[in-house]
Write an enzyme that holds these catalytic residues in place. Sequence first.
Site, PDB file in Angstrom:
ATOM      1  N   HIS A  56       0.249  -6.165  -6.481  1.00 13.92           N
ATOM      2  CA  HIS A  56       1.426  -6.276  -6.927  1.00 13.92           C
ATOM      3  C   HIS A  56       2.702  -5.714  -6.174  1.00 13.92           C
ATOM      4  O   HIS A  56       1.866  -5.540  -5.011  1.00 13.92           O
ATOM      5  CB  HIS A  56       1.501  -5.574  -8.496  1.00 13.92           C
ATOM      6  CG  HIS A  56       1.896  -4.937  -8.760  1.00 13.92           C
ATOM      7  ND1 HIS A  56       0.574  -3.725  -8.042  1.00 13.92           N
ATOM      8  CD2 HIS A  56       2.750  -3.316  -8.611  1.00 13.92           C
ATOM      9  CE1 HIS A  56       0.519  -2.373  -8.510  1.00 13.92           C
ATOM     10  NE2 HIS A  56       1.884  -2.254  -8.959  1.00 13.92           N
ATOM     11  N   HIS A  58       5.120  -3.437  -5.961  1.00 12.50           N
ATOM     12  CA  HIS A  58       5.601  -2.161  -5.637  1.00 12.50           C
ATOM     13  C   HIS A  58       5.073  -1.639  -4.222  1.00 12.50           C
ATOM     14  O   HIS A  58       4.448  -1.829  -3.725  1.00 12.50           O
ATOM     15  CB  HIS A  58       4.566  -1.079  -6.671  1.00 12.50           C
ATOM     16  CG  HIS A  58       5.721  -1.305  -8.694  1.00 12.50           C
ATOM     17  ND1 HIS A  58       5.258  -1.233  -9.838  1.00 12.50           N
ATOM     18  CD2 HIS A  58       6.962  -2.406  -8.646  1.00 12.50           C
ATOM     19  CE1 HIS A  58       5.967  -1.822 -10.954  1.00 12.50           C
ATOM     20  NE2 HIS A  58       7.013  -2.271  -9.572  1.00 12.50           N
ATOM     21  N   ASP A  60       4.504   0.880  -2.926  1.00 12.32           N
ATOM     22  CA  ASP A  60       3.412   2.482  -3.227  1.00 12.32           C
ATOM     23  C   ASP A  60       2.414   1.168  -3.345  1.00 12.32           C
ATOM     24  O   ASP A  60       0.832   1.661  -3.166  1.00 12.32           O
ATOM     25  CB  ASP A  60       3.005   2.891  -4.220  1.00 12.32           C
ATOM     26  CG  ASP A  60       3.401   2.764  -5.686  1.00 12.32           C
ATOM     27  OD1 ASP A  60       3.518   1.953  -6.254  1.00 12.32           O
ATOM     28  OD2 ASP A  60       2.427   3.464  -6.553  1.00 12.32           O
ATOM     29  N   HIS A  61       2.258  -0.280  -2.937  1.00  9.16           N
ATOM     30  CA  HIS A  61       0.853  -1.256  -3.134  1.00  9.16           C
ATOM     31  C   HIS A  61       1.300  -2.128  -1.904  1.00  9.16           C
ATOM     32  O   HIS A  61      -0.433  -2.404  -1.692  1.00  9.16           O
ATOM     33  CB  HIS A  61       1.247  -2.015  -4.416  1.00  9.16           C
ATOM     34  CG  HIS A  61       0.635  -0.838  -5.675  1.00  9.16           C
ATOM     35  ND1 HIS A  61      -0.766  -0.675  -5.854  1.00  9.16           N
ATOM     36  CD2 HIS A  61       0.859   0.523  -6.562  1.00  9.16           C
ATOM     37  CE1 HIS A  61      -1.256   0.172  -6.146  1.00  9.16           C
ATOM     38  NE2 HIS A  61      -0.457   0.419  -7.379  1.00  9.16           N
ATOM     39  N   HIS A 113       2.737  -4.603 -15.990  1.00  6.02           N
ATOM     40  CA  HIS A 113       3.402  -3.896 -15.716  1.00  6.02           C
ATOM     41  C   HIS A 113       4.153  -4.425 -14.156  1.00  6.02           C
ATOM     42  O   HIS A 113       5.631  -3.533 -14.308  1.00  6.02           O
ATOM     43  CB  HIS A 113       2.220  -3.074 -14.686  1.00  6.02           C
ATOM     44  CG  HIS A 113       2.697  -2.027 -13.781  1.00  6.02           C
ATOM     45  ND1 HIS A 113       2.960  -1.018 -14.592  1.00  6.02           N
ATOM     46  CD2 HIS A 113       2.507  -1.881 -12.466  1.00  6.02           C
ATOM     47  CE1 HIS A 113       3.355   0.472 -13.097  1.00  6.02           C
ATOM     48  NE2 HIS A 113       3.008  -0.916 -11.906  1.00  6.02           N
ATOM     49  N   ASP A 132      -2.389  -1.839 -10.458  1.00  9.93           N
ATOM     50  CA  ASP A 132      -1.798  -0.580 -11.751  1.00  9.93           C
ATOM     51  C   ASP A 132      -1.717  -1.243 -13.240  1.00  9.93           C
ATOM     52  O   ASP A 132      -1.628  -0.811 -14.033  1.00  9.93           O
ATOM     53  CB  ASP A 132      -0.416  -0.760 -11.597  1.00  9.93           C
ATOM     54  CG  ASP A 132      -0.622   0.821 -10.814  1.00  9.93           C
ATOM     55  OD1 ASP A 132      -1.505   1.319  -9.654  1.00  9.93           O
ATOM     56  OD2 ASP A 132       1.007   0.907  -9.868  1.00  9.93           O
ATOM     57  N   HIS A 170      -4.268   4.465  -9.457  1.00 13.06           N
ATOM     58  CA  HIS A 170      -4.588   5.831  -9.067  1.00 13.06           C
ATOM     59  C   HIS A 170      -5.024   7.348  -9.517  1.00 13.06           C
ATOM     60  O   HIS A 170      -6.055   6.605 -10.877  1.00 13.06           O
ATOM     61  CB  HIS A 170      -2.959   6.013  -9.525  1.00 13.06           C
ATOM     62  CG  HIS A 170      -1.746   5.041  -9.168  1.00 13.06           C
ATOM     63  ND1 HIS A 170      -0.425   5.823  -7.922  1.00 13.06           N
ATOM     64  CD2 HIS A 170      -1.231   3.680  -9.482  1.00 13.06           C
ATOM     65  CE1 HIS A 170       0.070   5.107  -8.098  1.00 13.06           C
ATOM     66  NE2 HIS A 170       0.228   3.973  -8.438  1.00 13.06           N
TER      67      HIS A 170
END
Length: 253
Positions: A56, A58, A60-61, A113, A132, A170
Amino acid sequence: MPLTVHQFPCLEDNYGFLARDEATGLAACIDTPEAGAILKALDTLGWKLDLILNTHWHPDHAGGNAEIKAATGATIVGPAEVTRISALDREVKGGDVVMLGETRFEVIETGGHTLGHIAYFDAADAIAFVGDTLFALGCGRLFEGTAEQMWTSLQRLAALPDETTVYCAHEYTASNARFALSVDDDPALKARADHIFALRERGEPTVPTSIGLEKATNPFLRAPRLAERVGVAGEPDYKAFGAVRAAKDVFKG
């Protein structure tokens, strides 16, 4: 030949994953939470990166995409939403297939998400990279999607074989366990929570998990059984899930 997975910590609580197709020696990184850590791991392992597989958009991805592509020449693959922060070389959606050498990844739609979230499933090795969407004893927050959409996505993952190894992105499991114990008194959950707390006391990871273990103990997958406890008895299953997710959003334990 099998897929080898190397897992390592990134940022504060992310995990990085490198997956190597042993038949060809080609490797993929699943998401790019921290470019420096990923490039260091590739160098240490001596692996050749062929693909970046985003789940996805985001940061942090997908935030390390450009730096890793510049260093390795890897092809960036992901859902269309990733273009919000990174260029894509190949756009994929649920039902598509991505090949890493001889390893076949099925793309599973798992929106909720984020609207376009996807997962990658290697049926031959029973391995899923779920980003996530599903966590050990948890699930992702509904930043963009609805409870009904997320419940549907979780059911797609729950339909995978119980022995499927699940790599979630995570290390949230101790917090998830504390919440789970607040809504579910199942003995199997209590035993799992005790094991999780012991692992974290020793600084050991709780990831990966498995589909079977999550179906047995994860309150988000068990939501219909908890409907009366969360005040939605008689409602559709996704309503029970939504109530459990809303309770987690305000949980302070």
